[in-house]
Write a protein that holds these residues in place. Sequence first.
Motif, mmCIF file in Angstrom:
data_model
loop_
_atom_site.group_PDB
_atom_site.id
_atom_site.type_symbol
_atom_site.label_atom_id
_atom_site.label_comp_id
_atom_site.label_asym_id
_atom_site.label_seq_id
_atom_site.Cartn_x
_atom_site.Cartn_y
_atom_site.Cartn_z
ATOM 1 N N ARG A 6 0.925 -1.118 -0.012
ATOM 2 C CA ARG A 6 0.094 0.216 -0.009
ATOM 3 C C ARG A 6 0.840 0.972 -0.008
ATOM 4 N NH1 ARG A 6 -5.137 0.514 0.563
ATOM 5 N NH2 ARG A 6 -6.155 2.387 1.274
ATOM 6 N N ARG A 7 0.428 2.199 -1.015
ATOM 7 C CA ARG A 7 1.438 3.265 -1.058
ATOM 8 C C ARG A 7 0.816 4.366 -0.328
ATOM 9 N NH1 ARG A 7 2.382 5.873 -6.561
ATOM 10 N NH2 ARG A 7 0.073 4.950 -6.816
ATOM 11 N N LYS A 8 1.674 5.178 0.176
ATOM 12 C CA LYS A 8 1.085 6.423 0.884
ATOM 13 C C LYS A 8 0.615 7.448 -0.353
ATOM 14 C CE LYS A 8 1.901 9.758 4.711
ATOM 15 N NZ LYS A 8 1.609 10.809 4.166
ATOM 16 N N THR A 9 -0.747 7.812 -0.308
ATOM 17 C CA THR A 9 -1.042 8.762 -1.270
ATOM 18 C C THR A 9 -1.005 10.181 -0.866
ATOM 19 O OG1 THR A 9 -3.296 8.652 -0.509
ATOM 20 C CG2 THR A 9 -2.574 7.170 -2.507
#
Lengths: 561, 286
Positions: A6-9
């Motif tokens: 999961r990427r930090k948006t």
Amino acid sequence: MAAHPRRKTPSLRVRRDAPVWVQAIRRGDPFVWLTGSALTASMLMIVGILLLIIVNGMGSMWPKELVRIETDEGTPFLGQIERRETIPGYVEEGGGGERFLMRIANRDLYGIDFRWFDESEVVAREKPEDALVAERLEWGPFNGFLVELRLPGETIAADGIWDRFQREIDAAHDRYGRIEEVEEEEVGRINEEIESARLAIREIELEGIADTPEGRRRIAALREEVDRWTAEYEQLRERLGELRRADEEYRVVLRSVRGEVRDYAISHIVRAYRPNEMGIPGKVGIYLSRLWEFVSQDPRESNTEGGIFPAIFGTVLMTLIMTIAVVPLGVLAALYLREYAKQGPIVSAVRIAVNNLAGVPSIVFGLFGLGFFAYLVGGAIDSTFYPERLPSPTFGGGGLLWASLTLALLTVPVVIVATEEALAAVPTGIREGSIACGASKFQTVTRIVLPSAAPGIMTGAILAMARGAGEVAPLMITGVVKLAPELPLDGTFPYLHLERKFMHLGFHIYDVGFQSPNVEAAKPMVYATTLLLILIVVLLNLTAIIVRNKLRDKYKTGAFG
Amino acid sequence: MDRTIIEDEPRVSRPTRETRGHELELEGLPPDVEKLDPAVEVKELSLWYGESQALFDVNMRIPERMVTAFIGPSGCGKSTLLRCLNRLNDLIPGVRISGTVRIQGEDIYGSGIDVIALRKRTGMVFQKSNPFPKSIYENVIYGLRIDGQNRRSVLDEAVERSLHAAGLWDEVKDRLKESAMNLSGGQQQRLCIARAIATEPEVLLMDEPCSALDPIATARIEALITELRETYTVVIVTHNMHQATRVSDYTAFFYLGNLIEFGPTKKIFQKPDKKQTEDYVTGRFG
């Protein structure tokens, strides 16, 4: 598929951490300002020049009030104040004060009709109610006072003289108009007959049969005819002289502000008015009458007064002939370039050459037009068809046709480029559709491609007209003159005289503005003529734009085109 | 030249369920292509765009009064082949062709062929509808007008007949003088079909005629194609395999400029001979 970590948006909210101007730069605002101000600057310049022309052009015909001033030398002057300015220079040397330019008129009395006065030398000023301006056919306006009317059998100096004067001016114009009519029509006809008889004699001489009995007999007959016409001309001249003398008996006596008394034939007064006692409606009347004179009459006084009708006529006619010549030529050339020529380096070179042709100085086109059209083609036409008129040229000099063709040559790149673009924009789909229906290339081009490209071609024609109507330099040497004695279109066969010299608004501006002996008097004419030229170009363009939009509606290619 | 005059020979009637071939395993198959009279015969046709070859030795017999579909991935040469049938590729500079194409026995690439006459015998409908910027009426009779036909009665008759055949008559009969550009996309495409059949061609070439249309307009055109096969030989290029199964009798599968397989539509889609065809029609192609 393997799951991604999961990427930090990043947040979608606008960042407000930087100074306002940094944010503005980030948004690209400065570029918007830059483009906006470029447009504004261009618009301001265009609107400015238009306003300048409109104000000066429209304002020049408004009747200004007459002011009577007296200088410290005790000399009175009567005139309209044209403009005022601060005297340049230091106060100690006499600068810093105000001075004004006054139209003192009465050129026949004073020699000049504009004079600067320093405000300091004026000791008295007033606006006499009964001061009048009488615009004359010669010598410009007369500023002064009405003394009396000397009509055949009566002299009027009493009350009601002003109204009577106005009526007499109208009557005199009728009389004068009739004399001019006789002059133009009858004298013109007789001159034409004599000229054609003279040319017929010359033709017989050129044929080399002048010494044969047959030739001698014909020449004698023609000479007799010339004599008969000459006699008739003499009679007519006598009659005209009588009419003129009768006309001259109606005279008006005017007095200048210095007391000089002059009498003039009433028919030589164009109009007379008393600006100081006039209300707004009267001034509007004078304004309209001057405006009408401006657009409908011939010029007077080496073009500084009167109207510019021949120039309007010449400009419009020349632009139309040019358009008729340039559109077919340009469209055909573009058709070959785009539809038939094998696209390759040669065609590209031709295309570049055509585009560059638009950058050739227009005077070069003028020289080419003079050398090729007038001297070469025109010379050939003269020696073939009009040998009897030589050495005076018919087509062998500048003229309407050659000027129009020169301009057509000048504007043909515009038409070619516009047409090529229009042709290229015709969808391949409808071309293939036409070909697949069994149409030949020619049928496809004439029935489908050209109608679809018509609005684009019209755009090219509009641009060409705008360019051509405003061009002056090439015209100066291919047929435009300061004053053309006849219009290129009149009632004598063949009605449209393509070989005649003509007048043109653009050249008129140059001539009146820079070649005129009376610069101040000519100034309003320059502005008014410029305004009119712009109006004519706008009108011609509007017509073409309306036609184009009609075509566009008719041949619009839809979303599925 | 062995030019056979097909006109004089008895025509094989259109296959119905009663005349289906019993030798085939699948139900309801039309007869083998080789057994039918060909409207178009393509022999060893190769085509080059400049240096690159787009068609490789294509051989096929397109049966008369049937619907033949060309399928295959983009760039497989199906549209190119279609445009060979009315020599529309002639318009593209640098195109070279070898082999023969015979329409009703005549070699259309032979010497002395009037291309214009050929195109009048082969109507064409394009991917994007391309009505001319003229009235509906003038669009339909364009082919007649360029032939110099100006008799009002003939033109009126052609307009009504063609628009009826294209299923557009009832929608436009009151506004024939209006610009064709005001019609909807589906109507424009049907107008183009009417225009193509107004000159009564023998072969109707359709290059993805429904690809720019919505499903309802597509259904109308497909119904129209089914009707048109009563009178015309129809060749249709399509990307939509369902459309091919719905409208065509025969299907040709192309891949990279080669004709891979050609046969009755049902066979191509259900039991093709070639692995490549099967991969493509089942969507495994990639």
